[in-house]
Design a protein around this motif. Structure first.
Motif, PDB file in Angstrom:
ATOM      1  N   MET A   1      -2.062 -22.795   6.332  1.00  0.00           N
ATOM      2  CA  MET A   1      -1.474 -21.536   5.839  1.00  0.00           C
ATOM      3  C   MET A   1      -0.214 -21.846   5.043  1.00  0.00           C
ATOM      4  O   MET A   1       0.658 -22.584   5.500  1.00  0.00           O
ATOM      5  N   ASP A   2      -0.110 -21.283   3.840  1.00  0.00           N
ATOM      6  CA  ASP A   2       1.071 -21.531   3.020  1.00  0.00           C
ATOM      7  C   ASP A   2       2.150 -20.494   3.329  1.00  0.00           C
ATOM      8  O   ASP A   2       1.955 -19.541   4.082  1.00  0.00           O
ATOM      9  N   HIS A   3       3.317 -20.699   2.683  1.00  0.00           N
ATOM     10  CA  HIS A   3       4.452 -19.808   2.933  1.00  0.00           C
ATOM     11  C   HIS A   3       4.164 -18.389   2.452  1.00  0.00           C
ATOM     12  O   HIS A   3       4.655 -17.423   3.061  1.00  0.00           O
ATOM     13  N   ALA A   4       3.399 -18.225   1.384  1.00  0.00           N
ATOM     14  CA  ALA A   4       3.088 -16.890   0.858  1.00  0.00           C
ATOM     15  C   ALA A   4       2.302 -16.078   1.879  1.00  0.00           C
ATOM     16  O   ALA A   4       2.593 -14.902   2.121  1.00  0.00           O
ATOM     17  N   GLN A   5       1.294 -16.727   2.509  1.00  0.00           N
ATOM     18  CA  GLN A   5       0.507 -16.013   3.513  1.00  0.00           C
ATOM     19  C   GLN A   5       1.340 -15.660   4.735  1.00  0.00           C
ATOM     20  O   GLN A   5       1.193 -14.575   5.315  1.00  0.00           O
ATOM     21  N   LEU A   6       2.225 -16.566   5.125  1.00  0.00           N
ATOM     22  CA  LEU A   6       3.096 -16.284   6.264  1.00  0.00           C
ATOM     23  C   LEU A   6       3.980 -15.074   5.972  1.00  0.00           C
ATOM     24  O   LEU A   6       4.161 -14.194   6.828  1.00  0.00           O
ATOM     25  N   TRP A   7       4.515 -15.014   4.756  1.00  0.00           N
ATOM     26  CA  TRP A   7       5.351 -13.876   4.351  1.00  0.00           C
ATOM     27  C   TRP A   7       4.527 -12.581   4.361  1.00  0.00           C
ATOM     28  O   TRP A   7       5.003 -11.537   4.833  1.00  0.00           O
ATOM     29  N   GLN A   8       3.302 -12.640   3.871  1.00  0.00           N
ATOM     30  CA  GLN A   8       2.443 -11.463   3.855  1.00  0.00           C
ATOM     31  C   GLN A   8       2.113 -10.995   5.267  1.00  0.00           C
ATOM     32  O   GLN A   8       2.057  -9.792   5.546  1.00  0.00           O
ATOM     33  N   LEU A   9       1.887 -11.936   6.194  1.00  0.00           N
ATOM     34  CA  LEU A   9       1.636 -11.569   7.588  1.00  0.00           C
ATOM     35  C   LEU A   9       2.841 -10.855   8.201  1.00  0.00           C
ATOM     36  O   LEU A   9       2.696  -9.848   8.909  1.00  0.00           O
ATOM     37  N   LEU A  10       4.032 -11.362   7.918  1.00  0.00           N
ATOM     38  CA  LEU A  10       5.247 -10.750   8.451  1.00  0.00           C
ATOM     39  C   LEU A  10       5.454  -9.350   7.882  1.00  0.00           C
ATOM     40  O   LEU A  10       5.857  -8.426   8.600  1.00  0.00           O
ATOM     41  N   VAL A  11       5.182  -9.196   6.583  1.00  0.00           N
ATOM     42  CA  VAL A  11       5.323  -7.877   5.958  1.00  0.00           C
ATOM     43  C   VAL A  11       4.317  -6.902   6.557  1.00  0.00           C
ATOM     44  O   VAL A  11       4.642  -5.751   6.855  1.00  0.00           O
ATOM     45  N   ALA A  12       3.062  -7.368   6.756  1.00  0.00           N
ATOM     46  CA  ALA A  12       2.041  -6.514   7.361  1.00  0.00           C
ATOM     47  C   ALA A  12       2.474  -6.061   8.758  1.00  0.00           C
ATOM     48  O   ALA A  12       2.335  -4.884   9.129  1.00  0.00           O
ATOM     49  N   LEU A  13       3.016  -6.991   9.545  1.00  0.00           N
ATOM     50  CA  LEU A  13       3.494  -6.648  10.881  1.00  0.00           C
ATOM     51  C   LEU A  13       4.614  -5.612  10.812  1.00  0.00           C
ATOM     52  O   LEU A  13       4.633  -4.642  11.585  1.00  0.00           O
ATOM     53  N   ALA A  14       5.539  -5.800   9.868  1.00  0.00           N
ATOM     54  CA  ALA A  14       6.656  -4.860   9.719  1.00  0.00           C
ATOM     55  C   ALA A  14       6.175  -3.473   9.317  1.00  0.00           C
ATOM     56  O   ALA A  14       6.677  -2.456   9.809  1.00  0.00           O
ATOM     57  N   LEU A  15       5.180  -3.411   8.427  1.00  0.00           N
ATOM     58  CA  LEU A  15       4.653  -2.111   7.991  1.00  0.00           C
ATOM     59  C   LEU A  15       3.981  -1.383   9.153  1.00  0.00           C
ATOM     60  O   LEU A  15       4.136  -0.170   9.321  1.00  0.00           O
ATOM     61  N   GLY A  16       3.212  -2.140   9.942  1.00  0.00           N
ATOM     62  CA  GLY A  16       2.591  -1.527  11.103  1.00  0.00           C
ATOM     63  C   GLY A  16       3.620  -1.017  12.096  1.00  0.00           C
ATOM     64  O   GLY A  16       3.477   0.082  12.668  1.00  0.00           O
ATOM     65  N   MET A  17       4.674  -1.786  12.302  1.00  0.00           N
ATOM     66  CA  MET A  17       5.719  -1.362  13.237  1.00  0.00           C
ATOM     67  C   MET A  17       6.490  -0.154  12.700  1.00  0.00           C
ATOM     68  O   MET A  17       6.972   0.674  13.478  1.00  0.00           O
ATOM     69  N   LEU A  18       6.608  -0.040  11.389  1.00  0.00           N
ATOM     70  CA  LEU A  18       7.261   1.133  10.790  1.00  0.00           C
ATOM     71  C   LEU A  18       6.487   2.406  11.128  1.00  0.00           C
ATOM     72  O   LEU A  18       7.066   3.404  11.580  1.00  0.00           O
ATOM     73  N   ILE A  19       5.177   2.349  10.921  1.00  0.00           N
ATOM     74  CA  ILE A  19       4.339   3.506  11.266  1.00  0.00           C
ATOM     75  C   ILE A  19       4.343   3.732  12.765  1.00  0.00           C
ATOM     76  O   ILE A  19       4.424   4.873  13.251  1.00  0.00           O
ATOM     77  N   GLY A  20       4.278   2.645  13.529  1.00  0.00           N
ATOM     78  CA  GLY A  20       4.311   2.766  14.987  1.00  0.00           C
ATOM     79  C   GLY A  20       5.622   3.334  15.500  1.00  0.00           C
ATOM     80  O   GLY A  20       5.655   4.042  16.512  1.00  0.00           O
ATOM     81  N   LEU A  21       6.719   3.041  14.795  1.00  0.00           N
ATOM     82  CA  LEU A  21       8.018   3.606  15.160  1.00  0.00           C
ATOM     83  C   LEU A  21       7.979   5.126  15.108  1.00  0.00           C
ATOM     84  O   LEU A  21       8.450   5.817  16.024  1.00  0.00           O
ATOM     85  N   GLN A  22       7.388   5.659  14.061  1.00  0.00           N
ATOM     86  CA  GLN A  22       7.286   7.115  13.936  1.00  0.00           C
ATOM     87  C   GLN A  22       6.362   7.692  15.001  1.00  0.00           C
ATOM     88  O   GLN A  22       6.672   8.707  15.618  1.00  0.00           O
ATOM     89  N   ARG A  23       5.195   7.038  15.211  1.00  0.00           N
ATOM     90  CA  ARG A  23       4.248   7.527  16.221  1.00  0.00           C
ATOM     91  C   ARG A  23       4.859   7.470  17.625  1.00  0.00           C
ATOM     92  O   ARG A  23       4.682   8.380  18.430  1.00  0.00           O
ATOM     93  N   GLY A  24       5.591   6.402  17.905  1.00  0.00           N
ATOM     94  CA  GLY A  24       6.234   6.292  19.213  1.00  0.00           C
ATOM     95  C   GLY A  24       7.308   7.353  19.397  1.00  0.00           C
ATOM     96  O   GLY A  24       7.447   7.933  20.477  1.00  0.00           O
TER      97      GLY A  24
END
Length: 416
Positions: A1-24
């Motif tokens: 896995m390269d650094h670009a994919q790692l960054w994309q995974l972290l961004v995806a996690l952050a986006l999910g947590m953003l939506i989850g923050l509102q739902r919670g």
């Protein structure tokens, strides 16, 4: 896995947590273990989508669809069990979970910016649930119909129109003409809802401010007729002048959309007319008559209607043909006559026509002068409407401001 994919995974996690923050936060009063999904679950859903997108390379795109079906099944089952207790049949959390999973897929597919923008929009839509439901409760049938008709002409009809020139002098481009119709309809509908949100009891000045954005001429006629029933000439003159002052920034907005290159030359006369009307409106308001509460509900414009939009489109076609014909036979200066005549009824059509022609057919000076002459003519028409419907006391309070605006515009034009 390269650094670009790692960054994309972290961004995806952050986006999910953003939506989850509102739902919670939305389900913050639920007992422990009583939530279908919260900040951790939504973060993991987005991360699942991201990992599935990575696995799609060796295993094929079918894994994305299969995983999505599994997520729907699990969330649906959780929702069914939860609804048996609280009888809440809403599917918002289930749908939000599926969207979050797809955002994770999108983030790992190279569309990171689109994924971020979508996540923010989704979070806003989820958070403003009460406001949206409140708005729906207060929408009338005509307002719903107006929104749907505007969506019809903007999303359904506009994309299928040919984007090429037709007719004499290649004057008519169906796509561009309809795009201008959508622009004017959108501005008017936005002004209508802004007026609706302020309420009919907020006073003449706020109503004039928003009504001028929709149609300053129509609002002038309404206020003039009100003066015939309720003689308050200085108060109503201040409303008409404020509505007129809003017309000139509206012209600049239309030009900014169609041909922003005209703005450096056009804003001085438009600003001069705005200041002239605004100063006169302030003076009339300062010395207004004492008055009680005035119901301004009769001044509200109508929500979007299809027939007026078609009529405006037909007017736009006529003015475009006339303008191109006069330009071909009389030269560019002949367009100024067209501007004066068009300004008697509608300043938007000639503004959009000249702004469009200035892209490749006429000079900037000709377009700016023509648009300003149309604005001047329409300003003077307001004075005529006040005399016709509101009688002399209203004109005595109104005309000095209109004349000041016209004089400033002519002075500015002479200096350019």
């Amino acid at each position: 896995m390269d650094h670009a994919q790692l960054w994309q995974l972290l961004v995806a996690l952050a986006l999910g947590m953003l939506i989850g923050l509102q739902r919670g936060w939305h389900e913050r009063n639920a007992p422990v273990g009583g939530r279908i999904a919260g900040i951790r679950t939504f973060g993991l859903l987005a991360l699942t989508g991201a990992l599935t997108a990575i696995l799609a390379t060796p295993f094929g795109p079918g894994i994305v669809i299969t995983t999505a079906a599994g997520i729907i099944l699990v969330l649906g089952l959780a929702h069914w069990l939860d609804s048996r207790e609280d009888h809440d049949l809403g599917l918002t959390t289930v749908v939000a979970g599926l969207v979050t999973y797809l955002l994770g897929v999108l983030a790992l597919s190279g569309e990171l910016q689109l994924a971020v923008a979508t996540a923010v929009i989704v979070t806003l839509v989820l958070h403003f649930k009460q406001s949206l439901h409140h708005a729906l409760d207060h929408l009338s049938d005509s307002e719903i119909r107006g929104i749907l008709q505007l969506a019809l002409i903007a999303v359904v009809l506009l994309p299928v129109l040919p984007n090429r020139a037709y007719g004499p002098w290649a004057a008519l481009n169906p796509y561009e003409i309809w795009l201008l119709v959508v622009l004017i309809a959108g501005i008017s509908l936005a002004a209508y809802f802004a007026m609706r949100l302020t309420g009919p009891d907020k006073g003449v000045m706020i109503t004039s401010l928003l009504g001028g954005l929709a149609s300053s001429t129509a609002l002038t006629l309404s206020l003039a007729r009100m003066n015939a029933r309720l003689p308050l000439p200085r108060l109503l003159a201040s409303g008409i002048l404020l509505a007129a002052a809003i017309m000139y920034p509206r012209i600049l907005l239309e030009v900014a959309v169609v041909n922003p290159a005209l703005l450096p030359a056009l804003w001085p006369p438009m600003l001069a007319m705005t200041l002239g009307c605004a100063l006169a409106a302030s003076a009339c308001w300062r010395y207004r008559e004492p008055f009680g509460r005035i119901d301004t509900s009769t001044l509200a414009t109508q929500p979007f209607q299809l027939l007026p939009a078609l009529q405006f489109g037909a007017l736009l076609v006529v003015i475009m043909l006339v303008a191109h014909g006069i330009k071909a036979n009389m030269g560019e200066q002949g367009l100024w006559l067209v501007s004066i005549i068009a300004g008697l009824t509608d300043v938007d059509a000639i503004t959009l026509t000249l702004a469009r022609m200035a892209r490749d057919t006429i000079s900037t000076d000709t377009a700016v002068t023509g648009i300003t002459l149309a604005a001047i003519t329409n300003t003077l028409v307001k004075g005529g409407l006040a005399l016709f419907a509101g009688h002399w006391p209203l004109c005595r309070a109104l005309w000095p401001g209109l004349v000041l605006a016209v004089a400033l515009a002519l002075l500015t034009l002479s200096l350019i």
